[in-house]
Design a protein around this motif. Structure first.
Motif, PDB file in Angstrom:
ATOM      1  N   ILE A   1       0.834  -1.205   0.000  1.00  0.00           N
ATOM      2  CA  ILE A   1       0.000   0.000   0.000  1.00  0.00           C
ATOM      3  C   ILE A   1       0.869   1.256   0.000  1.00  0.00           C
ATOM      4  O   ILE A   1       1.827   1.361   0.762  1.00  0.00           O
ATOM      5  N   THR A   2       0.533   2.225  -0.861  1.00  0.00           N
ATOM      6  CA  THR A   2       1.211   3.511  -0.885  1.00  0.00           C
ATOM      7  C   THR A   2       0.525   4.454   0.092  1.00  0.00           C
ATOM      8  O   THR A   2      -0.690   4.668   0.009  1.00  0.00           O
ATOM      9  N   VAL A   3       1.293   5.009   1.024  1.00  0.00           N
ATOM     10  CA  VAL A   3       0.779   6.060   1.915  1.00  0.00           C
ATOM     11  C   VAL A   3       1.283   7.392   1.361  1.00  0.00           C
ATOM     12  O   VAL A   3       2.492   7.634   1.311  1.00  0.00           O
ATOM     13  N   THR A   4       0.373   8.231   0.935  1.00  0.00           N
ATOM     14  CA  THR A   4       0.766   9.465   0.244  1.00  0.00           C
ATOM     15  C   THR A   4       1.275  10.516   1.228  1.00  0.00           C
ATOM     16  O   THR A   4       0.886  10.542   2.397  1.00  0.00           O
ATOM     17  N   ASP A   5       2.143  11.376   0.723  1.00  0.00           N
ATOM     18  CA  ASP A   5       2.639  12.533   1.469  1.00  0.00           C
ATOM     19  C   ASP A   5       1.827  13.739   1.014  1.00  0.00           C
ATOM     20  O   ASP A   5       1.894  14.131  -0.151  1.00  0.00           O
TER      21      ASP A   5
ATOM     22  N   VAL B   1      -3.398   5.356  -0.005  1.00  0.00           N
ATOM     23  CA  VAL B   1      -4.187   5.927   1.094  1.00  0.00           C
ATOM     24  C   VAL B   1      -3.446   7.134   1.672  1.00  0.00           C
ATOM     25  O   VAL B   1      -2.293   7.398   1.342  1.00  0.00           O
ATOM     26  N   GLU B   2      -4.133   7.871   2.580  1.00  0.00           N
ATOM     27  CA  GLU B   2      -3.546   9.090   3.126  1.00  0.00           C
ATOM     28  C   GLU B   2      -2.755   8.876   4.408  1.00  0.00           C
ATOM     29  O   GLU B   2      -1.846   9.651   4.709  1.00  0.00           O
TER      30      GLU B   2
ATOM     31  N   TYR C   1      -0.306  10.316  -7.968  1.00  0.00           N
ATOM     32  CA  TYR C   1       0.111  10.877  -6.681  1.00  0.00           C
ATOM     33  C   TYR C   1      -1.028  10.860  -5.656  1.00  0.00           C
ATOM     34  O   TYR C   1      -0.801  10.696  -4.455  1.00  0.00           O
ATOM     35  N   ALA C   2      -2.267  11.047  -6.127  1.00  0.00           N
ATOM     36  CA  ALA C   2      -3.393  11.257  -5.214  1.00  0.00           C
ATOM     37  C   ALA C   2      -3.818   9.964  -4.520  1.00  0.00           C
ATOM     38  O   ALA C   2      -3.727   8.881  -5.101  1.00  0.00           O
ATOM     39  N   PRO C   3      -4.314  10.059  -3.268  1.00  0.00           N
ATOM     40  CA  PRO C   3      -4.911   8.883  -2.624  1.00  0.00           C
ATOM     41  C   PRO C   3      -6.196   8.485  -3.345  1.00  0.00           C
ATOM     42  O   PRO C   3      -6.891   9.338  -3.914  1.00  0.00           O
TER      43      PRO C   3
ATOM     44  N   ALA D   1      -3.974   2.463   5.991  1.00  0.00           N
ATOM     45  CA  ALA D   1      -3.296   1.301   5.406  1.00  0.00           C
ATOM     46  C   ALA D   1      -3.523   0.061   6.268  1.00  0.00           C
ATOM     47  O   ALA D   1      -3.818  -1.028   5.756  1.00  0.00           O
ATOM     48  N   ALA D   2      -3.388   0.227   7.600  1.00  0.00           N
ATOM     49  CA  ALA D   2      -3.594  -0.900   8.509  1.00  0.00           C
ATOM     50  C   ALA D   2      -5.028  -1.414   8.438  1.00  0.00           C
ATOM     51  O   ALA D   2      -5.282  -2.624   8.418  1.00  0.00           O
TER      52      ALA D   2
END
Length: 498
Positions: free
Chosen positions: A38-42, A479-480, A178-180, A485-486
């Motif tokens: 999972i990508t956690v966005t900045d 996700v943000e 880039y966006a969630p 993510a969890a």
């Protein structure tokens, strides 16, 4: 079990005899989602990406907007003849010529963006666009160098069109990646905020010049000013784009810092943007993209590019008044477009796109009948009817289109599909409408043309899949926060059996 699993569909009895074996096969084919997938966005990185992509889009439409709004003046400067209609058609034909090379630009820059990265290609398109527009501002007039003047104008319009071929596909891909997932519509809407900002800047500058200068001054040197502004704007856009990192989705595709598991890897095997592969494997989606973009572009260019010319040439309305009304409508659309993006995240892309298409189908004729009355309230009401229909598409399309294609071919496929459609239907809109009015003798032709486009759009929207709040095809979920993510991993985990 699902019929798509050939092992289970072939022999259900075998499943009963060997449950452990077939459970292992299922797990191999659909591996469990892990946190590293999972990508956690900045949030700051997302906003920087949105800003850089949107500024480039704003500049693109600033360039095209000033050409549209100065079409009559440019006709006098570059195509002198005794017939006003011939001048206008020549000017719009030169406007349309840039769109002839857009598909070529898309076929070059799109696959390049899938191969070497989104960031590098977007920096290159920004440079070419700024150079092409600035150069138009320094071309001598027809009176000074004769036929070389329109020849140079056409050449630099071709440079503009070629660079633009890689712009929209890349910018929308950049923001989408880039966006969630749950806010892709909101962030994507800022790309079209840039479109409106470019048009507003162009319309505002041309309106100010038209009000301050007389016709002789405008045709002598005033028309050059908006084109020369593109140089500094291009440098700012280039600086912003070079400061960005590559998109998370492309980094994972390249095997970057974050390693995705098989759940993501099996769709992210190559970054080769092979054109033959795009046409061979994704042609049904390409056709859908072309239909969506065609309906959207015809209505977009009709309202934002052609309308001032329609008001002045067909209805005899003052050029300045027509631009001021369009300016007010566009500023209003800028104020609400991000909310349309939020609505598309909440209710889905299809309902918003369908609302826009149906709005044009049912409201175009009443809107043009109002506009034809000539009073400021009637023109404003008619343009608002069209504008509210358009903003439903503007605020949604930049999130809906990138989601049509998987990550390894997204930039290339979207650039090819978008620019083929823009070439055939977008840039030709002012030319086609002017010719249709001349041929038919009725100034309601823009309404009929928009209705025909909207009908195609309705069918295309009905055929597309809903993609709101879902991961992009070929990319892991985005996700943000780490908490999201969890939660996502926990929701996908199989329930324990006791």
């Amino acid at each position: 079990m699902a019929a798509s699993d050939p092992h289970l569909a072939a022999d259900p009895e075998a499943v009963k005899r060997h449950p452990t074996l077939f459970r292992a096969i299922r797990q191999r084919r659909n591996p469990r989602l892990r946190r590293s997938d999972i990508t956690v966005t900045d949030d700051r990185a997302v906003k920087r990406a949105v800003k850089a992509a949107s500024l480039g889009n704003a500049m693109e439409w600033f360039d095209f907007g000033i050409y549209s709004y100065l079409a009559v003046t440019l006709g006098h400067v570059f195509f002198p003849s005794g017939n006003d209609t011939t001048q206008l058609l020549s000017s719009f034909a030169t406007f349309a010529v840039a769109f002839l090379v857009r598909p070529l630009g898309g076929m070059v820059f799109g696959p390049m963006g899938d191969r070497i990265g989104r960031k590098k290609v977007l920096a290159l398109t920004m440079i070419l666009m700024a150079v092409g527009t600035f150069a138009i501002g320094v071309i001598p007039s027809h009176d000074a160098i004769g036929l070389w003047a329109p020849a140079l104008l056409i050449f630099f319009r071709l440079v503009q069109g070629f660079s633009t071929g890689g712009e929209y596909g890349g910018a929308s891909t950049f923001i989408a990646e880039y966006a969630p997932d749950k806010r892709r519509g909101y962030f994507g809407s800022f790309l079209e905020f840039g479109t409106l900002a470019g048009y507003v800047g162009a319309a505002g500058l041309v309106t100010a010049l038209t009000a301050l200068l007389d016709t002789g001054q405008m045709e002598s040197w005033g028309w050059r000013i908006p084109f020369l502004v593109a140089g500094p704007l291009g440098l700012v856009g280039l600086y912003l784009r070079l400061r960005l990192d590559e998109t998370p989705a492309f980094q994972k595709l390249e095997g970057g810092t974050v390693h995705a598991s098989e759940a993501a890897d099996h769709v992210e095997t190559t970054a080769k943007g092979d054109l033959a592969r795009i046409f061979r494997q994704y042609w049904p989606t390409l056709i859908l993209c072309i239909c969506l973009v065609g309906a959207y572009n015809i209505t977009d260019y009709m309202l934002l590019s052609y309308m001032p010319t329609y008001l002045s040439d067909e209805l005899g309305y003052s050029e300045t008044h027509g631009l001021l009304i369009l300016l007010a409508v566009m500023v209003f659309l800028m104020l609400i477009i991000s909310q349309v993006g939020r609505l598309s995240d909440r209710f889905g892309r299809k309902p918003l796109l369908m609302t826009g298409m149906l709005g044009f189908f049912f409201l175009s004729l009443p809107a043009f009948l109002l506009i034809r009355q000539g009073s400021i309230p009637a023109i404003t009401a008619g343009m608002l009817m069209l504008g509210l229909s358009l903003v439903c598409m503007l605020g949604t399309m930049s999130a809906a289109l990138p989601a049509l294609f998987p990550t390894p071919v997204r930039y290339g496929s979207l650039s090819v599909g978008y620019n083929l459609s823009a070439s055939l239907f977008g840039g030709t809109t002012p030319l086609v409408i002017t010719a249709l009015i001349s041929w038919s003798g009725t100034n309601l032709m823009p309404a009929y043309y928009a209705m025909a486009a909207a009908l195609v759009g309705v069918i295309a929207v009905a055929c597309m899949k809903e993609t709101a709040r879902k991961p992009l095809a070929g990319s892991p979920p985005s996700v943000e926060t780490h908490e999201e993510a969890a939660e996502l991993v926990a929701s996908r985990a199989p329930e324990p059996k006791f």
